[in-house]
Write a protein that holds these residues in place. Structure first.
Motif, mmCIF file in Angstrom:
data_model
loop_
_atom_site.group_PDB
_atom_site.id
_atom_site.type_symbol
_atom_site.label_atom_id
_atom_site.label_comp_id
_atom_site.label_asym_id
_atom_site.label_seq_id
_atom_site.Cartn_x
_atom_site.Cartn_y
_atom_site.Cartn_z
ATOM 1 N N LEU A 91 -8.946 -10.050 -17.000
ATOM 2 C CA LEU A 91 -8.362 -11.372 -16.769
ATOM 3 C C LEU A 91 -9.220 -12.176 -15.808
ATOM 4 N N ARG A 92 -9.385 -13.458 -16.115
ATOM 5 C CA ARG A 92 -10.022 -14.388 -15.190
ATOM 6 C C ARG A 92 -9.125 -15.607 -15.058
ATOM 7 N N LEU A 93 -8.742 -15.929 -13.817
ATOM 8 C CA LEU A 93 -7.912 -17.094 -13.565
ATOM 9 C C LEU A 93 -8.761 -18.177 -12.922
ATOM 10 N N GLU A 94 -8.547 -19.397 -13.357
ATOM 11 C CA GLU A 94 -9.368 -20.520 -12.909
ATOM 12 C C GLU A 94 -8.492 -21.602 -12.289
ATOM 13 N N SER A 95 -8.830 -21.981 -11.064
ATOM 14 C CA SER A 95 -8.191 -23.138 -10.447
ATOM 15 C C SER A 95 -9.172 -24.295 -10.577
ATOM 16 N N VAL A 96 -8.904 -25.409 -9.922
ATOM 17 C CA VAL A 96 -9.811 -26.550 -10.034
ATOM 18 C C VAL A 96 -11.216 -26.183 -9.580
ATOM 19 N N ASP A 97 -11.343 -25.431 -8.492
ATOM 20 C CA ASP A 97 -12.676 -25.164 -7.954
ATOM 21 C C ASP A 97 -12.950 -23.699 -7.625
ATOM 22 N N THR A 98 -12.128 -22.771 -8.133
ATOM 23 C CA THR A 98 -12.374 -21.357 -7.874
ATOM 24 C C THR A 98 -12.200 -20.519 -9.137
ATOM 25 N N LEU A 99 -12.845 -19.351 -9.121
ATOM 26 C CA LEU A 99 -12.718 -18.376 -10.188
ATOM 27 C C LEU A 99 -12.252 -17.062 -9.587
ATOM 28 N N LEU A 100 -11.253 -16.449 -10.185
ATOM 29 C CA LEU A 100 -10.779 -15.159 -9.712
ATOM 30 C C LEU A 100 -10.802 -14.172 -10.865
ATOM 31 N N LEU A 101 -11.522 -13.082 -10.664
ATOM 32 C CA LEU A 101 -11.624 -12.030 -11.668
ATOM 33 C C LEU A 101 -10.746 -10.860 -11.239
ATOM 34 N N ASP A 102 -10.069 -10.270 -12.192
ATOM 35 C CA ASP A 102 -9.180 -9.138 -11.918
ATOM 36 C C ASP A 102 -9.919 -8.063 -11.118
ATOM 37 N N GLU A 103 -9.320 -7.621 -10.015
ATOM 38 C CA GLU A 103 -9.951 -6.590 -9.188
ATOM 39 C C GLU A 103 -10.090 -5.273 -9.935
ATOM 40 N N ASP A 104 -9.282 -5.078 -10.977
ATOM 41 C CA ASP A 104 -9.352 -3.857 -11.786
ATOM 42 C C ASP A 104 -10.030 -4.118 -13.127
ATOM 43 N N ALA A 105 -10.908 -5.117 -13.166
ATOM 44 C CA ALA A 105 -11.532 -5.529 -14.427
ATOM 45 C C ALA A 105 -12.198 -4.354 -15.141
ATOM 46 N N PRO A 106 -11.744 -4.027 -16.367
ATOM 47 C CA PRO A 106 -12.358 -2.932 -17.113
ATOM 48 C C PRO A 106 -13.717 -3.305 -17.716
ATOM 49 N N TYR A 107 -13.982 -4.604 -17.835
ATOM 50 C CA TYR A 107 -15.242 -5.051 -18.443
ATOM 51 C C TYR A 107 -15.578 -6.439 -17.918
ATOM 52 N N ILE A 108 -16.838 -6.629 -17.514
ATOM 53 C CA ILE A 108 -17.295 -7.932 -17.038
ATOM 54 C C ILE A 108 -18.417 -8.411 -17.940
ATOM 55 N N PRO A 109 -18.187 -9.442 -18.769
ATOM 56 C CA PRO A 109 -19.229 -9.942 -19.673
ATOM 57 C C PRO A 109 -20.450 -10.413 -18.895
#
Length: 230
Positions: A118-136
């Motif tokens: 999961l990646r969540l996007e606000s107006v000026d930030t990006l947050l990637l899941d701390e438990d990300a199983p895969y990072i493109p």
């Protein structure tokens, strides 16, 4: 199969010489290569269009932050439609449409239950899941060096989110594609490793319409340039 594109005769263009008054560009895959990098020649072409008096609008799935970095590299005063239409930037003013918190939590729960990053996007930030199983791999180049934080996306769902992105290997997203489109209206897949979920009713076109209205530009006098579904 011949994948070459026909070349325009610049001395005999198929429109009036006073047109276009504005050009709308997609970014990734249009102004960038397959690794989301933009060549010096492309940046110069954008500057030449600006110098000719043509207004430039960039319509992209990228964040406002990474789009702003792109503009600084290009050195042009373009208008921005970011986050798939959820964020617009015009004459120094930012406007945003946010997901309801419940919608973000539903998307987070779906992604986690299917092994999707999961990646969540606000107006000026990006947050990637701390438990990300895969990072493109393209995630960082498409972000133009903008920092990507790692954290608890479920907790972050309580914040203002303009776009949710499902990230994963092509095979995984292929298997989930039909179900995702049914559960999350307006879903866009601009790349094999990314599926974007904007707020309901929001698209690049709604963002473009907003900019055109603010600038009093006639859509019939513009030119759109993009790849894939763009």
């Amino acid at each position: 199969m011949d994948n070459s594109a026909a070349l325009l005769d610049l001395t005999n263009l198929p429109w009036d010489s006073s047109l276009p008054t504005h050009i709308i560009f997609d970014v990734d895959g249009t102004l960038t290569d397959q690794e989301s990098r933009t060549s010096p020649q492309t940046f110069q072409a954008l500057r030449d269009l600006t110098a000719a008096g043509i207004k430039i609008i960039l319509a992209t799935g990228r964040t406002f932050g990474s789009s702003d970095i792109f503009l600084k590299k290009a050195k042009i005063p373009a208008k921005l439609v970011c986050a798939g239409g959820a964020v617009t930037w015009n004459n120094g003013k930012i406007a945003a449409t946010y997901h309801p918190q419940s919608a973000v939590k539903t998307a987070v729960e779906y992604g986690k239950s299917h092994g999707i990053t999961l990646r969540l996007e606000s107006v000026d930030t990006l947050l990637l899941d701390e438990d990300a199983p895969y990072i493109p791999p393209l995630l960082r180049t498409a972000s133009e060096g903008m920092p990507i934080a790692r954290g608890d996306v479920y907790k972050a769902a309580e914040e203002k989110t303009v776009k949710v992105t499902f990230c994963g290997r092509k095979e995984l997203l292929d298997n989930c594609w039909e179900e995702i489109t049914e559960r999350f209206p307006g879903t866009v897949r601009g790349h094999a490793s990314f599926i974007d979920v904007p707020p309901v009713g929001i698209s690049k076109w709604t963002g473009i319409q907003k900019i055109l209205q603010e600038e009093q530009l006639d859509p019939a006098e513009g030119l759109g340039v993009g790849d894939s579904g763009n």
